[in-house]
Scaffold this active site. Structure first.
Site, PDB file in Angstrom:
ATOM      1  N   ASN A  10     -56.687  14.162  -0.555  1.00  0.00           N
ATOM      2  CA  ASN A  10     -55.259  14.440  -0.629  1.00  0.00           C
ATOM      3  C   ASN A  10     -54.599  13.165  -1.151  1.00  0.00           C
ATOM      4  O   ASN A  10     -54.373  12.219  -0.404  1.00  0.00           O
ATOM      5  CB  ASN A  10     -54.738  14.822   0.763  1.00  0.00           C
ATOM      6  N   ARG A  32     -56.299  18.588  -2.665  1.00  0.00           N
ATOM      7  CA  ARG A  32     -55.029  19.233  -2.377  1.00  0.00           C
ATOM      8  C   ARG A  32     -54.101  18.975  -3.564  1.00  0.00           C
ATOM      9  O   ARG A  32     -53.893  17.829  -3.961  1.00  0.00           O
ATOM     10  CB  ARG A  32     -54.412  18.639  -1.118  1.00  0.00           C
ATOM     11  N   HIS A  37     -46.929  24.622   2.070  1.00  0.00           N
ATOM     12  CA  HIS A  37     -47.782  24.713   3.276  1.00  0.00           C
ATOM     13  C   HIS A  37     -48.703  25.929   3.213  1.00  0.00           C
ATOM     14  O   HIS A  37     -49.165  26.431   4.242  1.00  0.00           O
ATOM     15  CB  HIS A  37     -46.940  24.859   4.568  1.00  0.00           C
ATOM     16  N   ARG A  52     -35.105  16.466   6.249  1.00  0.00           N
ATOM     17  CA  ARG A  52     -34.590  17.372   5.205  1.00  0.00           C
ATOM     18  C   ARG A  52     -33.608  18.375   5.801  1.00  0.00           C
ATOM     19  O   ARG A  52     -33.815  18.853   6.912  1.00  0.00           O
ATOM     20  CB  ARG A  52     -35.745  18.146   4.547  1.00  0.00           C
ATOM     21  N   GLU A  69     -55.931  22.073   7.387  1.00  0.00           N
ATOM     22  CA  GLU A  69     -55.842  22.239   5.939  1.00  0.00           C
ATOM     23  C   GLU A  69     -57.092  21.707   5.242  1.00  0.00           C
ATOM     24  O   GLU A  69     -57.567  22.288   4.263  1.00  0.00           O
ATOM     25  CB  GLU A  69     -54.577  21.551   5.414  1.00  0.00           C
TER      26      GLU A  69
END
Ligand code: ADP
Length: 397
Positions: free
Chosen positions: A7, A91, A181, A242, A385
């Site tokens: 990643n 990823r 996601h 956010r 993940e």
């Protein structure tokens, strides 16, 4: 099969070596401050942990080399030679409308990845750099696979992904809901089906990935049919820093009033908003719980707003799918905060949700946290993940 999962960020690179046969993590770690002073971390069961030691990493290639060196180290390594790594799974944040699933990387795929850069200008270039570094260091014979954050959501119907904007912005500029996601939502949906002893096709699920970044997804028959993040990961529920969804009219008003340009405004929405912005305390939910308990009302409000935002998406998606069989909680907050899970699920009794407060007192373990009588099951499922990326990679290779 031994798969290296990568990643890559702009100045960091997370890695894990997994054996997909038994789903064991053989080693994992992190390269940080790539291009600066280079810090290397490595962890393997039964071996000496290396924590943030200085390793020169002017580029991602040296970072990958450091990872390989550690993996094959005679004393501390976990494989005898690099040849044991049969594939690399990467990823990749954005696959646009081109990629509805994971894909083995070749020249054509690389070109398509480059085309997706405008959709994720901060993330995709780093992901591509990671792929190129692996090719450079490991050679072109080791198969590499791209696994996209957006791919799982490509099954959304137009009614869910189209914005009510002039249609040419979709046709010409590709402005639509993509969602993120996806690897996590796909993984927990698969696990939920296994836990419930059902086929994915038989289930209507709502998965709540609640971490620093959060998104809620409606999964009908194993397919994502709607999700709370949008064209970018800024949309949906309020997050750590956010804003989540807001009235676009606010932008012009604030920019005019405070003489801000659009970069400053967007930076505030991404980095200074969410529960951090509201509380003024922290983006970390543990800090907020502590501050809230000590009487800080803005911290309590921030957590309440977050939980309320998640609850609203659950209601919306139950309506969108015409029902729900199970609600899933995952990621940092979803896995570790019994209080927030309880708060989110409270008030949903009208639609058949009955939480088991005792069972809910659990962290980070696959658990049914609703009562045996609950019509809608509530599940805690730790996300993974990296494992999903490794399994997709092994399947394609
Ligand atoms: P990221 O989006 O960065 O991958 P994570 O999924 O790791 O985020 O989630 C990070 C969030 O999880 C942080 O806000 C942290 O406060 C929260 N978290 C972790 N442990 C707990 C806990 N025990 N209680 C409440 N929140 C927690």
């Amino acid at each position: 099969m031994k798969v290296l999962v990568i990643n890559a960020g702009s100045s960091s690179l997370k890695y894990q070596l997994l054996d997909t046969a038994n789903q064991d993590v053989l080693a994992k770690g992190l390269c940080e401050r790539i291009g600066l002073d280079g810090k290397f971390t490595y962890k393997a069961p039964g071996k000496t942990t290396i924590k943030a030691v200085d390793v020169a990493m002017p580029t991602h290639s040296e970072a990958i080399q450091a990872v390989l060196d550690a993996l094959v180290d005679p004393e501390n390594g976990v494989i005898a030679s690099m040849k044991e790594i049969e594939a690399v799974g990467h990823r990749v944040v954005h696959g646009g409308e081109t990629f509805a699933g994971s894909v083995k990387i070749d020249d054509k795929v690389m070109a398509a990845l480059e085309e997706c850069i405008p959709l994720a200008p901060l993330h995709n270039p780093a992901n591509i750099t990671g792929i190129k570094a692996c090719q450079a260091v490991m050679g072109m014979d080791v198969p590499q696979v791209a696994v996209f954050d957006t791919a799982f959501h490509q099954t959304m119907p137009p009614v869910a992904y189209t914005y009510a904007l002039p249609y040419e912005y979709y046709e010409q500029d590709k402005v639509r809901r993509y969602g993120f996601h996806g690897t996590s939502h796909k993984y927990v949906a698969q696990r939920a089906a296994e836990m419930l002893g059902k086929k994915p096709e038989e289930l209507k699920l709502i998965s709540c990935h609640l971490g620093n970044g959060s998104s809620v997804t409606a999964i009908d028959g194993g397919k994502s049919v709607d999700t709370s993040m949008g064209f970018t990961p800024l949309a949906g529920v309020p997050m750590g820093t956010r804003s989540g969804d807001l009235d676009a009219g606010i932008l012009e008003y604030l920019m005019g009033k405070h003489g801000m340009d659009i970069q400053e405004m967007v930076s505030i929405l991404n980095k200074k908003s969410g529960v951090m912005g509201v509380s003024g305390v922290s983006s970390d939910f543990r800090d907020l719980e502590e501050a809230g308990a000590a009487g800080n009302q803005r911290a309590a409000l921030a957590v309440d707003m977050f939980n309320y935002g998640v609850k609203k998406f659950i209601g919306a998606y139950a309506a969108a799918m015409g029902g729900v069989d199970a609600i899933i909680f995952t990621a940092g907050v979803g896995e570790n905060s019994p209080e927030q899970r309880l708060d989110i699920a409270s008030g949903l009794e009208f639609m058949g949700v009955e939480m088991d407060e005792q069972a809910n007192k659990v962290r980070g373990e696959e658990t049914v946290i609703s009562t045996p009588n609950s019509k809608v099951k509530v599940l805690l499922i730790p996300t993974n993940e990296e494992l999903m990326i490794a399994l997709d990679t092994a399947a394609l290779v």
